[in-house]
Design an enzyme around this catalytic site. Sequence first.
Site, PDB file in Angstrom:
ATOM      1  N   ASP A   1      18.869  33.567 -32.826  1.00 23.64           N
ATOM      2  CA  ASP A   1      17.524  33.432 -32.278  1.00 23.64           C
ATOM      3  C   ASP A   1      17.496  34.050 -30.875  1.00 23.64           C
ATOM      4  O   ASP A   1      18.043  35.123 -30.656  1.00 23.64           O
ATOM      5  CB  ASP A   1      17.096  31.961 -32.292  1.00 23.64           C
ATOM      6  CG  ASP A   1      15.597  31.768 -32.133  1.00 23.64           C
ATOM      7  OD1 ASP A   1      14.877  31.859 -33.141  1.00 23.64           O
ATOM      8  OD2 ASP A   1      15.144  31.554 -30.989  1.00 23.64           O
TER       9      ASP A   1
ATOM     10  N   TYR B   1       8.391  33.149 -25.067  1.00 25.42           N
ATOM     11  CA  TYR B   1       7.873  34.127 -26.015  1.00 25.42           C
ATOM     12  C   TYR B   1       6.944  35.115 -25.321  1.00 25.42           C
ATOM     13  O   TYR B   1       7.040  36.327 -25.530  1.00 25.42           O
ATOM     14  CB  TYR B   1       7.135  33.417 -27.161  1.00 25.42           C
ATOM     15  CG  TYR B   1       8.074  32.848 -28.184  1.00 25.42           C
ATOM     16  CD1 TYR B   1       8.319  33.514 -29.376  1.00 25.42           C
ATOM     17  CD2 TYR B   1       8.737  31.645 -27.959  1.00 25.42           C
ATOM     18  CE1 TYR B   1       9.189  33.008 -30.322  1.00 25.42           C
ATOM     19  CE2 TYR B   1       9.617  31.136 -28.890  1.00 25.42           C
ATOM     20  CZ  TYR B   1       9.844  31.809 -30.065  1.00 25.42           C
ATOM     21  OH  TYR B   1      10.721  31.301 -30.991  1.00 25.42           O
TER      22      TYR B   1
ATOM     23  N   HIS C   1      18.583  29.771 -40.612  1.00 22.84           N
ATOM     24  CA  HIS C   1      18.360  30.202 -39.235  1.00 22.84           C
ATOM     25  C   HIS C   1      19.196  29.430 -38.212  1.00 22.84           C
ATOM     26  O   HIS C   1      19.647  29.990 -37.220  1.00 22.84           O
ATOM     27  CB  HIS C   1      16.868  30.044 -38.904  1.00 22.84           C
ATOM     28  CG  HIS C   1      16.479  30.566 -37.568  1.00 22.84           C
ATOM     29  ND1 HIS C   1      16.464  31.905 -37.269  1.00 22.84           N
ATOM     30  CD2 HIS C   1      16.096  29.922 -36.435  1.00 22.84           C
ATOM     31  CE1 HIS C   1      16.076  32.075 -36.012  1.00 22.84           C
ATOM     32  NE2 HIS C   1      15.848  30.895 -35.489  1.00 22.84           N
TER      33      HIS C   1
END
Length: 456
Positions: free
Chosen positions: A227, A375, A432
């Site tokens: 990630d 983000y 993930h």
Amino acid sequence: MWLEILLATVLGFVIYWFVSRDKEETLPLGDGWWGPGPRPGPAAEDESIRPFKVETSNEEIDDLYQRIKKARVTLPLEDSRFHYGFNSNYLKNILSYWQNEFDWRKQVEVLNRYPHFKTKIEGLDIHFIHVKPPQLPPGRTPKPLLMVHGWPGCFYEFYKIIPLLTDPKNHGLSDEHIFEVICPSIPGYGYSEAASKKGLNSVATARIFYKLMLRLGFQEFYAQGGDWGSLICTNIAQMVPSHVKGLHLNMAFILRNIYTLTLFLGPRLQKFFGYTERDVELMFPVKQKILNNSMRESGYLHIQGTKPDTVGCALNDSPMGLAAYILEKFSTWTNSEFRDLEDGGLLRKFSLDDLLTIIMIYWTTGTIVSSQRFYKENLRGGLLADKNHWMKVRVPTGFAAFPCELLHVPEKWVKVKFPKLISYSYMARGGHFAAFEEPELLAQDLCKFVGLVEQQ
């Protein structure tokens, strides 16, 4: 047919252009100041490393219980499962367990099982855990390993893999490689202070973590991440390649636009792209259309990459909302087929205690908003707008391809950006949250990679 040939030709030209660019570049180290107010003089920052402990209070727990008690659960749709987001029916079970069975005080003790520290870097209090081997064979020294988490995870994701790396023999693994593990919290996540200024992205975080490793006395170290941790560790390798002995990833940020084009063209051009049969299975699963799946799972990305503070206000005020928002990711990002289950498959890989511990770290620190801002800082102008996303990584690299990762990246594509790729593994299972889901598999692959590095 002609459209496919045209697109393949264009794609081939782009690949050739990118691969042929063989100029060795590094990211500039730079500097920054992210604390409140103007930057003080260089001698003003306290560079000491201070012990830290996670704590709680009756007031904190009572406030949580009152909010859970007053939560207004959404009226569920019949047979919606996790297709509309978190299943409201199952959310009631989560809230009940959270209030009546989950013991936050006990989990605080679990968190404090490993040594925690804080230190000021570029104006921010940076939190990290630093775990040394309990014992070493005579004449052996541990290998320093930086492990970096992503969103919506935190340092706690590594709690199960740490003993496999620092004390492998007592956990059924070979002690050929023994590590000293450093797991920092990204600024604005958990117990690391959030930036007071705009612009703290993965490159700034990479520089901060590099400074952390130097402060701890490590001139050379290994780095591992998935990630955001994958991007941060990649940036460190691009920035200071002589200090990174090896880079191990379980997610890779590659040429997303070209990758998307290959998905449109489909498996019929398998030979042209050099995909293996396993690549085709993972990229073009029979049961789902991969582009639809990407759209279905990327709504959060658009929100957090544009207006993170708006939804963040609600999540920071409601423990129920925070749990639903985060735990939905631990369902579908672990396995996309879990959206077909009433409970989202959450307990197939995790315990409620572990999941709620991650929620509580976000809740008690009030860091959901600052974590989402990461983000926006990284997506300004598009993820591939910055030069560093196109820059090759020239340190030994290992990649673990977990079958249920959000997007599968074939070895050929990884090698374009990471030309010193010396280990690429199709993992047997997992998604993930690799270290959290399959700590033993990840530890074994990491050790295999380090062995290959040291043979060179």
